[in-house]
Design an enzyme around this catalytic site. Structure first.
Site, PDB file in Angstrom:
ATOM      1  CG  HIS A  61      -0.329   0.264   2.514  1.00 27.65           C
ATOM      2  ND1 HIS A  61       0.144  -0.740   3.331  1.00 27.65           N
ATOM      3  CD2 HIS A  61      -0.079   1.424   3.191  1.00 27.65           C
ATOM      4  CE1 HIS A  61       0.643  -0.216   4.432  1.00 27.65           C
ATOM      5  NE2 HIS A  61       0.522   1.093   4.382  1.00 27.65           N
ATOM      6  CG  ASP A  91       0.189  -4.089   2.860  1.00 29.76           C
ATOM      7  OD1 ASP A  91       0.221  -3.469   1.779  1.00 29.76           O
ATOM      8  OD2 ASP A  91       0.290  -3.526   3.961  1.00 29.76           O
ATOM      9  CB  SER A 167       3.302   1.777   6.432  1.00 29.97           C
ATOM     10  OG  SER A 167       2.194   1.834   7.294  1.00 29.97           O
TER      11      SER A 167
END
Length: 313
Positions: A61, A91, A167
């Site tokens: 993402h 992911d 992230s």
């Protein structure tokens, strides 16, 4: 006070601090800050050096729709990086730097993690010279729904705080081995990471070599449901997957699966959840006859389906 000849008891916090410092010094130099440009603006995240020839690992993402990606390291070097492959269903994404990068991290095995174990979340958010937070493994095997209605499975839950921009960064054990990729903040004091294990190592390898991961599609939706007592006694299990929807024209519809069927097994492997079916929809079953055992109208029925390739993750 203690006698001159006595030995002081080690301070547990000193050992804790020493472990976190060791991890930070070992891993953080190999964690990059990512600046990601898309048609809609700029974003940020982190990535970790995988190989000496410049492969980087991050979250899918983070680099979604990226048109330009730049990686900056704590030693001051900045390099352009190209997105080699993304897998939204895990992911995970792999980048390739166009110039030299710091040494790669050592990968561990999340399958060996235990609840209560020390872990350290490392990222390199824009505007910071590296971010390090420590905590414990709070739970294993968590799931995270995606925007496409699929589920990312087997996530590591930790109370190590994930800061903005973390992230795609690393989750490491006390030995400095990367055991996960930080993916999401699930609430106050709750972070999630994609595990590094046998399955995700294969996904990473496939992304590096092919740029994508092929998955199969069956075309059903459902929920875990209890089995009737006679079947519980016969099978030694209490639940299966009750089919709530069969997509028109899907492999499931063509196989004759019906709403209300309770799926018990796929290719002889017991399942009880949509996630269980999803885990078995791998590249190897695309275009192959797959046997599903279902409970229908008080009887066990075998249904043959031929999954197709999933084209919209």
């Amino acid at each position: 006070m203690t006698d001159a000849g006595s030995t002081a008891t080690p301070d547990p916090m000193d050992a804790y601090s020493a472990a976190v410092i060791h991890v930070a010094e070992t891993v953080l130099p190999s964690v990059a800050s990512l600046r990601v440009r898309t048609a809609r603006g700029e974003g940020a995240g982190s990535a970790t050096v995988l190989t000496v020839d410049g492969f980087l690992l991050t979250s899918a993402h983070v680099v979604e729709n990226a048109t330009r990606t730049e990686a900056a390291f704590t030693d001051g070097r900045e390099v352009r990086a190209d997105v080699i492959g993304r897998d939204p269903l895990s992911d995970l994404a792999v980048l390739r730097a166009r110039d030299d990068v710091p040494p790669p991290v050592a990968l561990g095995d999340a399958a060996a993690l235990r609840v209560g174990q020390l872990v350290v979340a490392l990222g390199n958010p824009l505007g910071f010279a590296g971010s390090v937070t420590a905590g414990i493994v709070s739970a294993l095997g968590r799931s995270l729904p995606t925007r496409a209605g699929r589920v990312i499975d087997e996530l590591i839950q930790t109370d190590a705080t994930l800061n903005p921009g973390n992230s795609g960064g690393a989750l490491a054990d006390s030995a400095g081995r990367v055991v996960g990729v930080n993916t999401a903040l699930a609430g106050i004091g709750v972070g999630l990471a994609v595990p590094i294990n046998t399955t995700t190592r294969q996904i990473i390898s496939t992304l590096m070599s092919s740029g994508r991961v092929r998955r199969a599609w069956l075309g059903i939706a459902g929920a875990q449901a209890p089995l009737p007592p006679p079947l519980v006694e016969k099978l030694g299990r209490r639940s299966g997957l009750r089919v709530a929807q069969v997509v028109t024209g899907s492999p499931a519809a063509q196989s004759g699966l019906r709403v209300g069927d309770i799926v018990l097994a796929v290719d002889g492997q017991d399942i009880a959840t949509s996630t269980g079916v999803q885990q078995r929809m791998v590249e190897a079953v695309i275009g192959r006859r797959v046997e599903l055992t279902v409970w229908r109208n008080g009887a066990l029925v075998d249904v043959i389906a031929v999954p197709r390739e999933l084209t919209d993750a």
